[in-house]
Write an enzyme that holds these catalytic residues in place. Structure first.
Site, mmCIF file in Angstrom:
data_model
loop_
_atom_site.group_PDB
_atom_site.id
_atom_site.type_symbol
_atom_site.label_atom_id
_atom_site.label_comp_id
_atom_site.label_asym_id
_atom_site.label_seq_id
_atom_site.Cartn_x
_atom_site.Cartn_y
_atom_site.Cartn_z
ATOM 1 N N LYS A 80 14.053 -27.470 53.156
ATOM 2 C CA LYS A 80 13.946 -27.125 51.936
ATOM 3 C C LYS A 80 12.340 -27.442 51.301
ATOM 4 O O LYS A 80 11.670 -28.366 51.960
ATOM 5 C CB LYS A 80 14.754 -28.326 51.097
ATOM 6 N N ASP A 86 10.121 -30.665 41.951
ATOM 7 C CA ASP A 86 11.340 -30.734 41.439
ATOM 8 C C ASP A 86 11.363 -31.430 39.860
ATOM 9 O O ASP A 86 11.542 -32.757 39.775
ATOM 10 C CB ASP A 86 12.222 -31.287 42.396
ATOM 11 N N LYS A 145 14.735 -34.208 34.734
ATOM 12 C CA LYS A 145 14.841 -35.390 35.164
ATOM 13 C C LYS A 145 14.404 -36.445 34.436
ATOM 14 O O LYS A 145 13.297 -36.170 33.715
ATOM 15 C CB LYS A 145 14.010 -35.547 36.592
ATOM 16 N N ASP A 199 9.592 -33.214 47.384
ATOM 17 C CA ASP A 199 10.742 -32.475 47.655
ATOM 18 C C ASP A 199 10.453 -31.099 48.626
ATOM 19 O O ASP A 199 11.320 -30.309 48.493
ATOM 20 C CB ASP A 199 11.255 -31.822 46.191
ATOM 21 N N ASP A 218 19.548 -29.149 38.414
ATOM 22 C CA ASP A 218 18.819 -30.201 39.328
ATOM 23 C C ASP A 218 19.262 -30.337 40.656
ATOM 24 O O ASP A 218 18.859 -31.017 41.458
ATOM 25 C CB ASP A 218 18.845 -31.543 38.506
ATOM 26 N N GLU A 231 19.050 -27.980 42.886
ATOM 27 C CA GLU A 231 18.195 -26.762 43.198
ATOM 28 C C GLU A 231 18.244 -26.444 44.455
ATOM 29 O O GLU A 231 18.021 -25.209 45.294
ATOM 30 C CB GLU A 231 16.847 -26.602 42.409
ATOM 31 N N ARG A 240 19.937 -26.984 47.099
ATOM 32 C CA ARG A 240 20.987 -26.223 48.001
ATOM 33 C C ARG A 240 21.048 -24.638 47.753
ATOM 34 O O ARG A 240 21.458 -23.847 48.323
ATOM 35 C CB ARG A 240 22.344 -26.666 47.568
HETATM 36 N N1 BES Z 1 15.228 -33.574 45.044
HETATM 37 C C1 BES Z 1 16.317 -34.242 44.550
HETATM 38 C C2 BES Z 1 16.935 -35.130 45.356
HETATM 39 C C3 BES Z 1 16.016 -36.336 45.673
HETATM 40 C C4 BES Z 1 16.282 -37.695 45.089
HETATM 41 C C5 BES Z 1 15.115 -36.318 46.840
HETATM 42 C C6 BES Z 1 15.632 -38.716 45.305
HETATM 43 C C7 BES Z 1 14.331 -37.619 46.860
HETATM 44 C C8 BES Z 1 14.679 -38.702 46.226
HETATM 45 C C9 BES Z 1 17.486 -33.077 44.514
HETATM 46 O O1 BES Z 1 16.979 -31.706 43.994
HETATM 47 C C10 BES Z 1 18.332 -33.718 43.159
HETATM 48 O O2 BES Z 1 17.652 -33.506 42.081
HETATM 49 N N2 BES Z 1 19.459 -33.784 43.564
HETATM 50 C C11 BES Z 1 20.319 -34.398 42.457
HETATM 51 C C12 BES Z 1 21.613 -33.855 42.566
HETATM 52 C C13 BES Z 1 22.519 -33.976 41.616
HETATM 53 C C14 BES Z 1 22.210 -33.280 40.473
HETATM 54 C C15 BES Z 1 23.988 -33.596 41.872
HETATM 55 C C16 BES Z 1 20.501 -36.013 42.748
HETATM 56 O O3 BES Z 1 20.446 -36.287 44.018
HETATM 57 O O4 BES Z 1 20.702 -36.402 41.743
HETATM 58 ZN ZN ZN Z 2 15.065 -31.296 44.682
HETATM 59 MN MN MN Z 3 16.756 -31.636 42.048
#
Ligand code: BES
Ligand code: ZN
Ligand code: MN
Length: 492
Positions: free
Chosen positions: A260, A265, A272, A284, A343, A345, A347
């Protein structure tokens, strides 16, 4: 810094710092150590008694010895119980000693640690890695380096004569980890999709890999609607990186590693909020960083395996062109996705990267991604999630991880949870309910791999560490590189 294998006996070694590993509750000096202690006027015994040194794993003590002594400082490191010693215990002991030696301003270091499992080769490699990883310092963004003053210049590995090749391997793997750390630590105004692609170009030209960078139009032609949906709001062009390492002759296997690569992000329009850690989201692209780090190491190690290194690199931003929550994207395998959360993104970018990768006809695919906060909640900061429908591949990853010292825990791909991703209007949504969020993320990715054995590593926790931990300083860890390299080098 020069790490050398030496046949100099312990009793004859001279230099600034001599490191000796001792097992727990076995700190009475016998044999060579007793003789060395006599030679040093009893200072080792005194150190053990005065500091109440018990040899506990992770513990260390040091002392200065007499001015005319051939050894200026003695550093003792605890190895824990002998039956519990793992290869990574030696890597950590070497790291502890190297850190201490640096603080003590030792320029020349001798390390005497036991040989693990009758295997001097793995031992030498692990010690070299431990020393390198612990002494890593990133001064790129400081106007004044913080570690002025004497540095460790030479490290002699005692009792490991003839292990030069293993040390070189350790150095090459460490160089891959360093690259991954640098990429993760670099902020989003320095590391962009453009500079990420340039880094990949550099690896290709330094180590003789083939490289293909797909630009936005190329990705459009391939129908990568999911990846491009994420990239839409950014002012920066997306870059789809495909590096290939091809051995001379016929490869034993063909493998692919997919990372990834979100250089930042923000969350997109589902931005966020406060307390979400948005200011840390330069990390990220940790999966892509491990992928390129592995490429750098593999390019030097030159195994008989063809390896493809892939990342769909972009930022997740907001603008008038941003994808809207609720938009429907079509991925390159024709599947449609209702984006109920911008968010989620990673995947989306991985979906098109996986479809592209499977078309290469490889024997197995591993993807690494800082994919979900849910995985961090489940496993904490030190352990990555391992997901795979393929038991044999999952075992390979676990085996590769064991030797590397990186920790993974296999989580279930519970098919029933895919119901949470059902959409009334498209083939699937990109997010499900909060419970089991790292599992539904893995199930989402599975929609984009048809038949190739595949494993997904959620590394959101271990890519970064707040506090110094073993051979990791605080900050980017370079997590994943060592496991990936071991996996590629393994026979299965
Ligand atoms: N990049 C984040 C995941 C992440 C969180 C990485 C904390 C490192 C530390 C990912 O893109 C994300 O935002 N995931 C969301 C998914 C949710 C919207 C279903 C999450 O984990 O909150
Ligand atoms: Zn992310
Ligand atoms: Mn995200």
């Amino acid at each position: 810094m020069d790490i050398r294998a030496t046949d100099t006996p312990l009793l004859e070694w001279t230099g600034d710092g001599l490191v000796i590993g001792l097992f727990e509750d076995a700190v009475e000096l016998t044999g060579e150590l007793a003789t060395l202690d006599e030679k040093l006027a009893g200072s080792i015994k005194e150190l053990i008694t005065e500091e109440e040194f018990k040899g506990k794993q992770g513990s260390s003590v040091f002392t200065r010895v007499g001015a005319n002594s051939p050894v200026r400082k003695i550093i003792l490191v605890g190895l824990g119980k002998p039956e519990a010693l793992k290869l990574d215990g030696l890597r950590r002991a070497a790291a502890t000693a190297a850190r201490l030696a640096k603080k003590q301003k030792s320029k020349t270091l001798g390390i005497s640690l036991p040989i693990w499992n009758n295997d001097p080769t793995q031992t030498a490699q692990a010690i070299a890695e431990g020393v390198q990883l612990a002494l890593y310092q990133d001064n790129r963004f400081k106007s004044e380096p913080e570690d002025k003053g004497p540095q460790v210049e030479t490290v002699d590995l005692l009792g490991l004569a003839g292990q030069e090749a293993a040390i070189t391997r350790g150095n090459q793997i460490a160089a891959g980890v360093f690259l991954a750390r640098q990429l993760v630590a670099a902020p989003a105004n320095s590391l962009t999709p453009i500079t990420m692609a340039e880094t990949a170009q550099q690896i290709a030209s330094d180590h003789g890999l083939q490289i293909e960078i797909l630009e936005q139009e190329d990705c459009e032609k391939l129908g990568m609607g999911a990846f491009l949906g994420v990239a839409k709001a950014s002012e920066l062009p997306p870059k789809f990186i495909h590096l290939t390492y091809k051995p001379e002759g016929t490869p034993k296997r063909k493998l692919a590693i997919v990372g990834k690569g979100l250089t930042f992000d923000s969350g997109g329009l589902n931005i966020k909020g406060a307390g979400s850690g948005i200011e840390t989201m330069k990390i990220d692209m940790g999966g892509a960083a491990a992928t390129l780090g592995a490429a750098k190491a593999i390019g030097q190690l030159k195994p008989d395996v063809e390896v493809h290194f892939i990342s769909a690199v972009t930022e997740n931003m907001i603008s008038g062109r941003a994808m809207h929550p609720g938009d429907i994207l079509t991925a390159s395998n024709g599947k449609t996705i209702e984006v109920n959360n911008t968010d989620a993104e990673g995947r989306l970018t991985l979906a098109d990267a996986l479809v592209f990768t499977e078309k290469l006809g490889v024997d197995a695919i591993i993807d690494l991604a800082t994919l979900t906060g849910a995985c961090v909640i489940a496993l904490g900061d030190d352990i990555a999630g391992l997901f795979s429908p393929d038991d044999a591949l999952a075992k390979q990853v676990e085996k590769a991880a064991e030797a590397s010292g990186e920790k993974f825990w296999r989580l279930p791909m519970e098919e029933k949870y895919f119901e949470g991703l059902k959409s009334g209007i498209a083939d699937m949504k990109n997010t499900g309910p909060r419970p089991g969020g790292s599992i539904t993320a893995a199930l989402f990715l599975k929609q984009f791999v048809k038949e190739t054995p595949w494993a997904h590593l959620d590394i959101a926790g271990p890519v970064w560490t707040e506090k110094e931990n073993g051979y990791n300083g605080s900050g980017a860890t370079g997590f994943g590189v060592r496991t990936l390299v071991n996996w590629v080098l393994s026979d299965s």
